[in-house]
Design a protein around this motif. Structure first.
Motif, PDB file in Angstrom:
ATOM      1  N   GLY A  54       0.779  -1.233   0.000  1.00 22.47           N
ATOM      2  CA  GLY A  54       0.000   0.000   0.000  1.00 22.47           C
ATOM      3  C   GLY A  54       0.806   1.276   0.000  1.00 22.47           C
ATOM      4  O   GLY A  54       0.241   2.360  -0.164  1.00 22.47           O
ATOM      5  N   GLY A  55       2.128   1.185   0.208  1.00 23.67           N
ATOM      6  CA  GLY A  55       2.980   2.364   0.129  1.00 23.67           C
ATOM      7  C   GLY A  55       2.691   3.404   1.194  1.00 23.67           C
ATOM      8  O   GLY A  55       2.051   3.147   2.216  1.00 23.67           O
ATOM      9  N   THR A  56       3.177   4.617   0.938  1.00 17.05           N
ATOM     10  CA  THR A  56       2.968   5.723   1.871  1.00 17.05           C
ATOM     11  C   THR A  56       1.485   5.974   2.092  1.00 17.05           C
ATOM     12  O   THR A  56       1.031   6.177   3.222  1.00 17.05           O
ATOM     13  N   CYS A  57       0.703   5.953   1.024  1.00 14.46           N
ATOM     14  CA  CYS A  57      -0.714   6.308   1.102  1.00 14.46           C
ATOM     15  C   CYS A  57      -1.450   5.504   2.166  1.00 14.46           C
ATOM     16  O   CYS A  57      -2.070   6.057   3.072  1.00 14.46           O
ATOM     17  N   LEU A  58      -1.392   4.192   2.069  1.00 12.58           N
ATOM     18  CA  LEU A  58      -2.154   3.364   2.990  1.00 12.58           C
ATOM     19  C   LEU A  58      -1.499   3.242   4.360  1.00 12.58           C
ATOM     20  O   LEU A  58      -2.200   3.082   5.369  1.00 12.58           O
ATOM     21  N   ASN A  59      -0.178   3.333   4.420  1.00  7.69           N
ATOM     22  CA  ASN A  59       0.516   3.082   5.680  1.00  7.69           C
ATOM     23  C   ASN A  59       0.733   4.336   6.522  1.00  7.69           C
ATOM     24  O   ASN A  59       0.461   4.323   7.731  1.00  7.69           O
ATOM     25  N   VAL A  60       1.220   5.401   5.910  1.00  6.07           N
ATOM     26  CA  VAL A  60       1.559   6.596   6.696  1.00  6.07           C
ATOM     27  C   VAL A  60       1.154   7.874   5.967  1.00  6.07           C
ATOM     28  O   VAL A  60       1.815   8.909   6.075  1.00  6.07           O
ATOM     29  N   GLY A  61       0.066   7.813   5.190  1.00  3.95           N
ATOM     30  CA  GLY A  61      -0.333   8.988   4.422  1.00  3.95           C
ATOM     31  C   GLY A  61      -1.832   9.167   4.391  1.00  3.95           C
ATOM     32  O   GLY A  61      -2.478   9.435   5.395  1.00  3.95           O
ATOM     33  N   CYS A  62      -2.406   8.987   3.191  1.00  2.46           N
ATOM     34  CA  CYS A  62      -3.827   9.278   2.959  1.00  2.46           C
ATOM     35  C   CYS A  62      -4.744   8.620   3.974  1.00  2.46           C
ATOM     36  O   CYS A  62      -5.614   9.276   4.571  1.00  2.46           O
ATOM     37  N   ASP A  95      13.188  14.030  14.083  1.00  2.00           N
ATOM     38  CA  ASP A  95      13.405  12.821  14.874  1.00  2.00           C
ATOM     39  C   ASP A  95      12.025  12.328  15.315  1.00  2.00           C
ATOM     40  O   ASP A  95      11.508  12.733  16.353  1.00  2.00           O
ATOM     41  N   ASN A  96      11.437  11.458  14.506  1.00  2.00           N
ATOM     42  CA  ASN A  96      10.082  10.995  14.809  1.00  2.00           C
ATOM     43  C   ASN A  96      10.002  10.201  16.110  1.00  2.00           C
ATOM     44  O   ASN A  96       8.973  10.217  16.786  1.00  2.00           O
ATOM     45  N   ASP A  97      11.079   9.510  16.451  1.00  2.00           N
ATOM     46  CA  ASP A  97      11.072   8.726  17.690  1.00  2.00           C
ATOM     47  C   ASP A  97      10.957   9.625  18.911  1.00  2.00           C
ATOM     48  O   ASP A  97      10.278   9.285  19.883  1.00  2.00           O
ATOM     49  N   ALA A  98      11.611  10.774  18.867  1.00  2.00           N
ATOM     50  CA  ALA A  98      11.554  11.701  19.996  1.00  2.00           C
ATOM     51  C   ALA A  98      10.206  12.404  20.070  1.00  2.00           C
ATOM     52  O   ALA A  98       9.753  12.809  21.149  1.00  2.00           O
ATOM     53  N   GLY A  99       9.550  12.579  18.919  1.00  2.00           N
ATOM     54  CA  GLY A  99       8.223  13.163  18.899  1.00  2.00           C
ATOM     55  C   GLY A  99       8.182  14.651  19.159  1.00  2.00           C
ATOM     56  O   GLY A  99       7.131  15.182  19.547  1.00  2.00           O
ATOM     57  N   ILE A 100       9.307  15.340  18.947  1.00  2.00           N
ATOM     58  CA  ILE A 100       9.339  16.796  19.147  1.00  2.00           C
ATOM     59  C   ILE A 100       9.325  17.497  17.786  1.00  2.00           C
ATOM     60  O   ILE A 100       8.424  18.267  17.485  1.00  2.00           O
ATOM     61  N   VAL A 143       8.888  16.527  14.034  1.00  2.00           N
ATOM     62  CA  VAL A 143       8.428  15.351  13.302  1.00  2.00           C
ATOM     63  C   VAL A 143       8.104  15.713  11.854  1.00  2.00           C
ATOM     64  O   VAL A 143       7.916  16.879  11.515  1.00  2.00           O
ATOM     65  N   ASP A 144       8.039  14.688  11.015  1.00  2.00           N
ATOM     66  CA  ASP A 144       7.501  14.860   9.671  1.00  2.00           C
ATOM     67  C   ASP A 144       6.070  14.328   9.689  1.00  2.00           C
ATOM     68  O   ASP A 144       5.499  14.072  10.755  1.00  2.00           O
ATOM     69  N   SER A 145       5.469  14.151   8.528  1.00  2.00           N
ATOM     70  CA  SER A 145       4.073  13.721   8.489  1.00  2.00           C
ATOM     71  C   SER A 145       3.878  12.354   9.138  1.00  2.00           C
ATOM     72  O   SER A 145       2.855  12.116   9.793  1.00  2.00           O
ATOM     73  N   THR A 146       4.855  11.455   8.988  1.00  2.00           N
ATOM     74  CA  THR A 146       4.750  10.141   9.617  1.00  2.00           C
ATOM     75  C   THR A 146       4.710  10.275  11.133  1.00  2.00           C
ATOM     76  O   THR A 146       3.871   9.654  11.806  1.00  2.00           O
ATOM     77  N   GLY A 147       5.598  11.103  11.672  1.00  2.00           N
ATOM     78  CA  GLY A 147       5.624  11.299  13.115  1.00  2.00           C
ATOM     79  C   GLY A 147       4.393  12.009  13.633  1.00  2.00           C
ATOM     80  O   GLY A 147       3.896  11.713  14.733  1.00  2.00           O
ATOM     81  N   ALA A 148       3.859  12.943  12.840  1.00  2.00           N
ATOM     82  CA  ALA A 148       2.672  13.693  13.272  1.00  2.00           C
ATOM     83  C   ALA A 148       1.443  12.805  13.343  1.00  2.00           C
ATOM     84  O   ALA A 148       0.497  13.106  14.074  1.00  2.00           O
ATOM     85  N   LEU A 149       1.442  11.712  12.615  1.00  2.00           N
ATOM     86  CA  LEU A 149       0.333  10.762  12.666  1.00  2.00           C
ATOM     87  C   LEU A 149       0.388   9.875  13.898  1.00  2.00           C
ATOM     88  O   LEU A 149      -0.604   9.229  14.240  1.00  2.00           O
ATOM     89  N   ALA A 150       1.535   9.830  14.543  1.00  2.00           N
ATOM     90  CA  ALA A 150       1.742   8.868  15.624  1.00  2.00           C
ATOM     91  C   ALA A 150       2.000   9.511  16.980  1.00  2.00           C
ATOM     92  O   ALA A 150       2.423   8.830  17.911  1.00  2.00           O
ATOM     93  N   LEU A 151       1.756  10.808  17.115  1.00  2.00           N
ATOM     94  CA  LEU A 151       1.992  11.464  18.401  1.00  2.00           C
ATOM     95  C   LEU A 151       1.170  10.801  19.497  1.00  2.00           C
ATOM     96  O   LEU A 151      -0.004  10.476  19.297  1.00  2.00           O
ATOM     97  N   LEU A 187       5.968  20.270  13.192  1.00  2.00           N
ATOM     98  CA  LEU A 187       5.748  19.414  12.027  1.00  2.00           C
ATOM     99  C   LEU A 187       6.395  20.051  10.812  1.00  2.00           C
ATOM    100  O   LEU A 187       6.053  21.174  10.442  1.00  2.00           O
ATOM    101  N   VAL A 188       7.340  19.352  10.195  1.00  2.51           N
ATOM    102  CA  VAL A 188       7.982  19.818   8.963  1.00  2.51           C
ATOM    103  C   VAL A 188       7.211  19.227   7.787  1.00  2.51           C
ATOM    104  O   VAL A 188       7.193  18.012   7.582  1.00  2.51           O
ATOM    105  N   ALA A 189       6.536  20.096   7.035  1.00  3.80           N
ATOM    106  CA  ALA A 189       5.700  19.644   5.919  1.00  3.80           C
ATOM    107  C   ALA A 189       5.882  20.595   4.744  1.00  3.80           C
ATOM    108  O   ALA A 189       4.968  21.311   4.347  1.00  3.80           O
ATOM    109  N   ILE A 190       7.077  20.589   4.173  1.00  2.77           N
ATOM    110  CA  ILE A 190       7.400  21.536   3.099  1.00  2.77           C
ATOM    111  C   ILE A 190       7.357  20.889   1.718  1.00  2.77           C
ATOM    112  O   ILE A 190       7.725  21.521   0.727  1.00  2.77           O
ATOM    113  N   GLY A 191       6.891  19.660   1.645  1.00  2.21           N
ATOM    114  CA  GLY A 191       6.780  19.011   0.348  1.00  2.21           C
ATOM    115  C   GLY A 191       7.387  17.622   0.342  1.00  2.21           C
ATOM    116  O   GLY A 191       7.836  17.115   1.380  1.00  2.21           O
TER     117      GLY A 191
END
Length: 467
Positions: free
Chosen positions: A41-49, A155-160, A162-170, A269-273
């Motif tokens: 499912g790629g990014t979309c199904l796992n950590v995106g859409c 650093d998504n593990d630290a949760g401070i 984060v990118d989009s993947t980390g923002a989904l898992a706070l 959250l860093v979401a610049i593209g």
């Protein structure tokens, strides 16, 4: 002729890749798909859409009951709380259901899942997890990943930070979330955490939100998000970040330079593209070079310059959208099979799943004029739409842009609670070359949000009824 193990080998099992594999198998081609994730499912199904929509829906329900219009309709509640762990659990369940569904479809269509990341050895040979596979046709569908921001380390593990993947898992609701980037991902995820209780500040380098959208939509977006409580720092850039304990301090300044200041938060959250995933593929082994944006160039049929190698989705030019990749997946499989696979890249809708939703298809008014069109524009406010008014959903409008000479619809832009659903009608009309008059004289059910599309089309003709 060489004796290949597969007719088609797809690299990547995101929306483009898995769809290409399924369609190729349906067409009788022996097919494999290489994917290194634990699930398809790629990014979309796992950590995106998909996970983002689960969080958006859950947060919408919470806000509607706790702070929204539910009370206006007699829904009385007290002591409403959000259990974040339950919400995250529901998100995980949705992901599991859908990724498991793709695995089922692979088995149903007798597609071999090659578990691992593929690297080209030559134009018809790849290595996956130490094993070599050959195919007559290889399709690159490796998608994209988040674009990093210099001097701001994620650093998504630290949760401070984060990118989009980390923002989904706070695992907490931030007190103050700073979103770097005023595009689709930043505003969607910012909306989730704002609804759940966070203060949200959006820092955007450009002077308006939603780059690439119609100018009227971008102006209205700023008004809507400010009304919702977002703090917007437009024409502003982030130059650095320092983390101390659970606090991050951002260095920001005007995009044109000067006026430096600091901004403190407990989450960023860093979401610049996003950028194409091409590293590690061994493209140098087949002589396939990238363009200036790091993407793979193809012809109209999705062939690369290397015979037998094709590419689709986020790794090629065009909007990085799952549905674009899906359509290209179908088309490339049909082209490989000797059929005619076509994607009309002029009619690719885009949606922002905030509240209200923002959607568009075709040209913006600015782009239409730049392309040499003399345009006629019709707008209709959702405030005058009976269903939106009854539902207490007054924000937004429908804007129809048509060529003044031919009346052919060039673009449609919508802000409404269900804009993502409404835009399908506009896309289909444009696919068939509709004029604004065609839409205006198509009977729409009453009362529906979609009547606003009819009225906007009537406004192009200078004869809207309800304004």
């Amino acid at each position: 002729m060489a004796d290949y193990q597969y007719d088609v080998l797809v690299i990547g099992a995101g929306p483009g890749g898995y769809v290409a594999a399924i369609r190729a198998a349906q067409l009788g081609l022996k097919t494999a798909c290489a994917e290194g994730r634990e699930t398809l499912g790629g990014t979309c199904l796992n950590v995106g859409c998909i996970p983002s929509k689960a969080l958006l829906h859950g947060s919408e329900l919470f806000e509607e009951v706790a702070h929204g219009t539910a009370a206006k309709f007699g829904v009385k509640t007290t002591g409403v709380e959000i259990d974040l762990s339950v919400l995250q659990g529901e998100k995980a369940a949705a992901v599991k259901d859908l990724t498991g569904g793709i695995e089922f479809l692979f088995k149903k269509n007798k597609i071999d899942w090659l578990k691992g990341y593929a690297q080209f050895k030559d134009a018809h040979t790849v290595e996956v997890a130490g094993t070599t596979y050959t195919a007559k046709h290889i399709v690159i569908a490796t998608g994209s990943s988040v674009m990093p921001l210099p001097n701001v380390e994620v650093d998504n593990d630290a949760g401070i930070i984060v990118d989009s993947t980390g923002a989904l898992a706070l695992d907490r609701i931030p007190e103050h979330l700073v979103v770097i980037g005023g595009g689709v991902i930043g505003l969607e995820l910012g909306s989730v955490w704002r609804r759940l209780g966070a203060k949200v500040t959006v820092v955007e380098f450009l002077d308006q939100l939603f780059p690439g959208m119609d100018g009227d939509v971008r102006k209205e977006a700023a008004k809507i998000f400010k009304k919702q409580g977002f703090e917007l720092k437009l024409s502003t850039k982030v130059t650095g970040a320092q983390v101390e304990g659970k606090t991050v301090t951002l260095d920001i300044e005007a995009a044109a330079g000067g006026n430096a200041e600091q901004l403190k938060a407990d989450a960023v959250l860093v979401a610049i593209g996003r950028r194409a995933n091409t590293s590690g593929l061994g493209l140098e082994n087949i002589g396939l070079e990238l363009n200036a944006r790091g993407q793979i160039e193809t012809d109209h049929d999705f062939r690369t310059k290397v015979d037998g190698v094709w590419a689709i989705g986020d790794v090629i030019p065009g909007p990085m959208l799952a549905h674009k990749a899906e359509d290209e997946g179908i088309a490339v499989a049909e082209n490989i099979a000797g059929l005619t696979g076509i994607v009309n890249h002029d009619v690719i809708p885009g949606v922002v799943y905030t509240t209200p939703e923002f959607a568009g298809v075709g040209l913006t008014e600015e782009a239409a004029k730049a392309a040499g069109h003399t345009v006629k524009v019709g707008k209709f406010p959702m405030l005058a739409n009976s269903r939106a008014k009854t539902n207490r959903e007054p924000d937004g409008f429908v804007k129809v842009i048509a060529d003044a000479t031919t009346d052919r619809v060039l673009g449609v832009w919508i802000i409404a609670s269900v804009a993502g659903t409404m835009i399908a009608q506009a896309a289909q009309a444009m696919e068939f070359g509709a004029t604004s008059e065609d839409i205006a004289y198509t009977c729409h059910a009453h009362p529906t949000h979609s009547e606003a599309i009819k009225e906007a089309a009537m406004a192009v003709q200078g004869k809207p009824i309800h304004i």
